[in-house]
Motif scaffolding. Sequence first.
Motif, PDB file in Angstrom:
ATOM      1  N   PHE A 199      21.754  26.321 -35.312  1.00 54.25           N
ATOM      2  CA  PHE A 199      22.683  25.379 -34.683  1.00 54.25           C
ATOM      3  C   PHE A 199      22.484  25.409 -33.178  1.00 54.25           C
ATOM      4  O   PHE A 199      21.890  26.354 -32.627  1.00 54.25           O
ATOM      5  CB  PHE A 199      24.139  25.701 -35.066  1.00 54.25           C
ATOM      6  N   ALA A 200      22.938  24.374 -32.508  1.00 52.66           N
ATOM      7  CA  ALA A 200      22.859  24.313 -31.048  1.00 52.66           C
ATOM      8  C   ALA A 200      23.832  25.326 -30.463  1.00 52.66           C
ATOM      9  O   ALA A 200      24.987  25.421 -30.888  1.00 52.66           O
ATOM     10  CB  ALA A 200      23.183  22.911 -30.557  1.00 52.66           C
ATOM     11  N   SER A 201      23.387  26.093 -29.488  1.00 55.82           N
ATOM     12  CA  SER A 201      24.187  27.212 -28.987  1.00 55.82           C
ATOM     13  C   SER A 201      25.460  26.770 -28.274  1.00 55.82           C
ATOM     14  O   SER A 201      26.369  27.589 -28.076  1.00 55.82           O
ATOM     15  CB  SER A 201      23.343  28.070 -28.038  1.00 55.82           C
ATOM     16  N   ASN A 202      25.550  25.505 -27.877  1.00 57.09           N
ATOM     17  CA  ASN A 202      26.786  25.039 -27.242  1.00 57.09           C
ATOM     18  C   ASN A 202      27.823  24.587 -28.271  1.00 57.09           C
ATOM     19  O   ASN A 202      28.878  24.077 -27.920  1.00 57.09           O
ATOM     20  CB  ASN A 202      26.496  23.900 -26.266  1.00 57.09           C
ATOM     21  N   HIS A 203      27.523  24.773 -29.566  1.00 59.93           N
ATOM     22  CA  HIS A 203      28.469  24.485 -30.632  1.00 59.93           C
ATOM     23  C   HIS A 203      28.916  25.783 -31.288  1.00 59.93           C
ATOM     24  O   HIS A 203      28.273  26.831 -31.135  1.00 59.93           O
ATOM     25  CB  HIS A 203      27.838  23.584 -31.700  1.00 59.93           C
ATOM     26  N   ASN A 204      30.008  25.705 -32.047  1.00 57.30           N
ATOM     27  CA  ASN A 204      30.432  26.844 -32.844  1.00 57.30           C
ATOM     28  C   ASN A 204      29.524  26.998 -34.054  1.00 57.30           C
ATOM     29  O   ASN A 204      28.931  26.018 -34.525  1.00 57.30           O
ATOM     30  CB  ASN A 204      31.877  26.667 -33.311  1.00 57.30           C
ATOM     31  N   PRO A 205      29.383  28.205 -34.587  1.00 56.86           N
ATOM     32  CA  PRO A 205      28.579  28.385 -35.804  1.00 56.86           C
ATOM     33  C   PRO A 205      29.108  27.499 -36.928  1.00 56.86           C
ATOM     34  O   PRO A 205      30.317  27.312 -37.068  1.00 56.86           O
ATOM     35  CB  PRO A 205      28.764  29.871 -36.135  1.00 56.86           C
ATOM     36  N   PRO A 206      28.221  26.935 -37.726  1.00 60.53           N
ATOM     37  CA  PRO A 206      28.666  26.100 -38.851  1.00 60.53           C
ATOM     38  C   PRO A 206      29.426  26.924 -39.881  1.00 60.53           C
ATOM     39  O   PRO A 206      29.305  28.157 -39.933  1.00 60.53           O
ATOM     40  CB  PRO A 206      27.361  25.559 -39.431  1.00 60.53           C
ATOM     41  N   ALA A 207      30.198  26.252 -40.698  1.00 61.68           N
ATOM     42  CA  ALA A 207      30.984  26.932 -41.729  1.00 61.68           C
ATOM     43  C   ALA A 207      30.062  27.594 -42.745  1.00 61.68           C
ATOM     44  O   ALA A 207      28.918  27.169 -42.928  1.00 61.68           O
ATOM     45  CB  ALA A 207      31.901  25.928 -42.428  1.00 61.68           C
ATOM     46  N   PRO A 208      30.533  28.633 -43.416  1.00 61.00           N
ATOM     47  CA  PRO A 208      29.722  29.285 -44.450  1.00 61.00           C
ATOM     48  C   PRO A 208      29.318  28.298 -45.543  1.00 61.00           C
ATOM     49  O   PRO A 208      30.038  27.341 -45.842  1.00 61.00           O
ATOM     50  CB  PRO A 208      30.653  30.367 -45.000  1.00 61.00           C
ATOM     51  N   ILE A 209      28.151  28.536 -46.127  1.00 61.96           N
ATOM     52  CA  ILE A 209      27.635  27.683 -47.198  1.00 61.96           C
ATOM     53  C   ILE A 209      28.168  28.177 -48.531  1.00 61.96           C
ATOM     54  O   ILE A 209      28.086  29.366 -48.848  1.00 61.96           O
ATOM     55  CB  ILE A 209      26.095  27.695 -47.199  1.00 61.96           C
ATOM     56  N   ASP A 210      28.724  27.263 -49.310  1.00 64.41           N
ATOM     57  CA  ASP A 210      29.129  27.604 -50.667  1.00 64.41           C
ATOM     58  C   ASP A 210      27.892  27.499 -51.553  1.00 64.41           C
ATOM     59  O   ASP A 210      27.356  26.404 -51.758  1.00 64.41           O
ATOM     60  CB  ASP A 210      30.223  26.658 -51.162  1.00 64.41           C
ATOM     61  N   TYR A 211      27.441  28.632 -52.084  1.00 59.07           N
ATOM     62  CA  TYR A 211      26.170  28.687 -52.800  1.00 59.07           C
ATOM     63  C   TYR A 211      26.152  27.733 -53.986  1.00 59.07           C
ATOM     64  O   TYR A 211      25.209  26.948 -54.162  1.00 59.07           O
ATOM     65  CB  TYR A 211      25.893  30.113 -53.261  1.00 59.07           C
ATOM     66  N   SER A 212      27.163  27.782 -54.808  1.00 49.93           N
ATOM     67  CA  SER A 212      27.188  26.976 -56.028  1.00 49.93           C
ATOM     68  C   SER A 212      27.135  25.491 -55.709  1.00 49.93           C
ATOM     69  O   SER A 212      26.370  24.729 -56.313  1.00 49.93           O
ATOM     70  CB  SER A 212      28.442  27.294 -56.845  1.00 49.93           C
ATOM     71  N   THR A 213      27.941  25.068 -54.733  1.00 50.51           N
ATOM     72  CA  THR A 213      27.958  23.657 -54.354  1.00 50.51           C
ATOM     73  C   THR A 213      26.618  23.226 -53.770  1.00 50.51           C
ATOM     74  O   THR A 213      26.082  22.161 -54.106  1.00 50.51           O
ATOM     75  CB  THR A 213      29.074  23.392 -53.335  1.00 50.51           C
ATOM     76  N   ALA A 214      26.058  24.081 -52.909  1.00 45.05           N
ATOM     77  CA  ALA A 214      24.813  23.726 -52.226  1.00 45.05           C
ATOM     78  C   ALA A 214      23.648  23.607 -53.198  1.00 45.05           C
ATOM     79  O   ALA A 214      22.858  22.647 -53.123  1.00 45.05           O
ATOM     80  CB  ALA A 214      24.498  24.766 -51.155  1.00 45.05           C
ATOM     81  N   ILE A 215      23.522  24.543 -54.116  1.00 41.76           N
ATOM     82  CA  ILE A 215      22.364  24.492 -55.021  1.00 41.76           C
ATOM     83  C   ILE A 215      22.525  23.372 -56.046  1.00 41.76           C
ATOM     84  O   ILE A 215      21.543  22.740 -56.449  1.00 41.76           O
ATOM     85  CB  ILE A 215      22.137  25.865 -55.705  1.00 41.76           C
ATOM     86  N   THR A 216      23.756  23.080 -56.445  1.00 37.75           N
ATOM     87  CA  THR A 216      23.982  21.977 -57.383  1.00 37.75           C
ATOM     88  C   THR A 216      23.630  20.641 -56.736  1.00 37.75           C
ATOM     89  O   THR A 216      22.934  19.807 -57.332  1.00 37.75           O
ATOM     90  CB  THR A 216      25.449  21.954 -57.855  1.00 37.75           C
ATOM     91  N   TYR A 217      24.083  20.436 -55.500  1.00 37.96           N
ATOM     92  CA  TYR A 217      23.803  19.180 -54.805  1.00 37.96           C
ATOM     93  C   TYR A 217      22.306  19.049 -54.515  1.00 37.96           C
ATOM     94  O   TYR A 217      21.723  17.967 -54.699  1.00 37.96           O
ATOM     95  CB  TYR A 217      24.593  19.113 -53.503  1.00 37.96           C
ATOM     96  N   THR A 218      21.681  20.138 -54.069  1.00 40.62           N
ATOM     97  CA  THR A 218      20.257  20.097 -53.745  1.00 40.62           C
ATOM     98  C   THR A 218      19.427  19.793 -54.983  1.00 40.62           C
ATOM     99  O   THR A 218      18.481  18.987 -54.938  1.00 40.62           O
ATOM    100  CB  THR A 218      19.830  21.432 -53.113  1.00 40.62           C
ATOM    101  N   THR A 219      19.779  20.420 -56.102  1.00 38.57           N
ATOM    102  CA  THR A 219      19.078  20.138 -57.357  1.00 38.57           C
ATOM    103  C   THR A 219      19.217  18.672 -57.733  1.00 38.57           C
ATOM    104  O   THR A 219      18.242  18.009 -58.123  1.00 38.57           O
ATOM    105  CB  THR A 219      19.634  21.019 -58.489  1.00 38.57           C
ATOM    106  N   ALA A 220      20.423  18.142 -57.605  1.00 38.63           N
ATOM    107  CA  ALA A 220      20.670  16.743 -57.974  1.00 38.63           C
ATOM    108  C   ALA A 220      19.862  15.789 -57.102  1.00 38.63           C
ATOM    109  O   ALA A 220      19.329  14.782 -57.598  1.00 38.63           O
ATOM    110  CB  ALA A 220      22.159  16.431 -57.862  1.00 38.63           C
ATOM    111  N   GLN A 221      19.748  16.090 -55.797  1.00 36.00           N
ATOM    112  CA  GLN A 221      19.021  15.202 -54.901  1.00 36.00           C
ATOM    113  C   GLN A 221      17.526  15.181 -55.206  1.00 36.00           C
ATOM    114  O   GLN A 221      16.900  14.117 -55.251  1.00 36.00           O
ATOM    115  CB  GLN A 221      19.259  15.615 -53.444  1.00 36.00           C
ATOM    116  N   TRP A 222      16.933  16.360 -55.421  1.00 34.32           N
ATOM    117  CA  TRP A 222      15.516  16.398 -55.775  1.00 34.32           C
ATOM    118  C   TRP A 222      15.272  15.719 -57.116  1.00 34.32           C
ATOM    119  O   TRP A 222      14.292  15.002 -57.299  1.00 34.32           O
ATOM    120  CB  TRP A 222      15.006  17.841 -55.825  1.00 34.32           C
ATOM    121  N   THR A 223      16.163  15.957 -58.067  1.00 32.02           N
ATOM    122  CA  THR A 223      15.994  15.379 -59.395  1.00 32.02           C
ATOM    123  C   THR A 223      16.113  13.862 -59.347  1.00 32.02           C
ATOM    124  O   THR A 223      15.390  13.143 -60.040  1.00 32.02           O
ATOM    125  CB  THR A 223      17.029  15.961 -60.370  1.00 32.02           C
ATOM    126  N   GLU A 224      17.020  13.359 -58.499  1.00 35.38           N
ATOM    127  CA  GLU A 224      17.179  11.910 -58.356  1.00 35.38           C
ATOM    128  C   GLU A 224      15.871  11.277 -57.889  1.00 35.38           C
ATOM    129  O   GLU A 224      15.456  10.235 -58.377  1.00 35.38           O
ATOM    130  CB  GLU A 224      18.304  11.598 -57.362  1.00 35.38           C
TER     131      GLU A 224
END
Length: 684
Positions: A199-224
């Motif tokens: 992330f850009a250092s003049n911003h706050n750190p991004p929110a934690p990644i929810d593993y289950s949500t992230a891998i499900t969405y990523t799988t769906a996008q590649w599969t699409e």
Amino acid sequence: MASFIEDYALLSDMNTAALVSRAGSIDWFCAPRFDSGAVFASLLGDRENGRWLLAPLESVNPSPVEEVRTERSYRENTFILQTVWHVGEASVRVTDFMPLAGGTAIVRSVEGLTGEVTMLQELNMRFDSGKTTPWVTQYDGPADSTGAVDVSQSMLVGMAGPHALVFRGDTIPEGQYGNHTDTFTVSAGQNYVFSLNYFASNHNPPAPIDYSTAITYTTAQWTEWSDLYVPPAIAEATENEISAIRTVPNEEISAESTTSSSIGLPSTNREGEAITNTQLPEIDLATYHELAQTAMHPIVPSTPEQIQTQNDESYREARLRSLLVLRALISRETGGLVAAATTSLPETVGGRRNWDFRFSWLRDVAMAMEVTLAHGHERETAQLRNWIMRAVANSPYNLHSVYGVAGEKDDLERRLALPGYENSQPVRAGNGSDDRFQGDALGQVLVTFAHLRENGVGEDQLSWSLQKALLNSASERIGQPDQSMWEIKGDPHVFTHSQAMLWAAFNAGISAVQEHGLDGDVELWAQCRDRLAQDILSQGFNTELNSFVQTYGGTHVDASLLQLAQIGMVTWDDPRMMGTVARIERELQHESGMIYRYINVRGFDGFEDQDNLHFAASLWLAEHYIRSGREADGRALLDTVLSAANDLGLMSSEYSYAENRQTGNFPHTLAHIALVRAVQALEI
């Protein structure tokens, strides 16, 4: 120490990419764009230039206590990498991916399958391609009533100038000055998850990644993306029939369902103590290469007789993986397609042909548009088309062959203070070739827009006006020397292929007026086309050799001549083209069946040595075999090329037959475009 090029797997979030070695180390990662400075650059140096290692402790020690084996595969039709590590009777699965939403991040999880495995994690954070070490601060999560810290809310934040990284995980490695290590033991059924966000250092750190949500969405996008294309052989099947021939579903992937390849990496210390960088052993180069050879086999040319039983399904899978590579290397922000995810991987190890391929070649983008459109990817075709128009709008009368990911001009080439892949120098950032006119770039753009029109893609006021400007500028380029599509560093020549691409450009312009009703100076364009045809046949074709030749008046050939049939200048089985193929076989073909781009006669390309066999050129030859009636030869060559790809179906730009290894930048867009075309020629 970097791994063999073919030992890497590609991760992508469609804005940038990372490379994960078979040894579990992320050795290359640029953030936030493909062409940004590298956060992990040990691919071009060593671990002090940045890397993220996550592997069994046993695998990095020089004295094996337990046998260590790995198996890896992508989840079906994705860039989610799964590596199963076997340590004796115990095993774990490491899953690596880049989420397709939520900024620039890499996520890694470790799942215990059987027994217990002690894992080693080493995180060396760097910026500016290994030049800058960030200041790292650990922020602990809140403590409960007993004083125990909630590790799930702890994080490491590394910061330097405009750049910042945040690391989160179920354990937090200890260390300082950007170098952090720890060990932890994973038992069957346990799961550890780690993430690293840029992330850009003049911003706050991004929110934690929810593993289950992230891998499900990523799988769906590649599969699409993957599901948009149904091979012709199964186009008439029912949905149930289509499902039946696909590979194992994601949830069924296990240690038993992946492709095995034993590396035999060693092990020791089972106490689980944290190991500092100075304590962490490295396998020397010769030993690593000896071990890695167990994962690669020499390419063996197939005979036409053996091809009769070839399973077309393997070709379809290779085509789909190549289409996925194209999607992975197209920026979802700008629509620019980079030639590869890397810079300065040498075409000959120890040599000087080391270029930055994190740029967009007009030729590659235009050729990619044709295959994306042919396979139903209209959205990506539109992205690529719009990128070309923005890039060309820089100055259509001063067309460059190479542009930045956003279509910008950048002819500043810099040297990076990195050791280089196996000490191959120089290491470059930037590409100085974009200030040279290349006839092939202009021609390929016009040819591709003609194909779009033939497939019902209409022109608008901007697109056609830019094409007319290109055609008007091309009229001044007839007979002009250039560096060829290979961008040689030697003296410019009048290359037959470059002039043929100008012929194709005028031919496309004429058809736009005569067949599609667009306006334009068709009389001038016809004069230019006819003059080019006459010049090419009188100066670019050698009647004694019965072959088109590399340069006007020359006697040698190069692989670019295989494109003359692709652009319709001659038919695939024209006697002159068949004679050219025979000459290419005599002059450029290796005993394996693969070919060189050209033979470097007396340092013709500005270097003293000969570069290696070329993946894309070999696939052009395979396509020509197939389309000219030599299907068995085409299949044989296609098999040879696929045997030189790595176990995940990825190809660099070149291949050293003598050393049985890939060379050049990785993975190479042009090679994967050529593979799609070759398989498409089979109509399977």
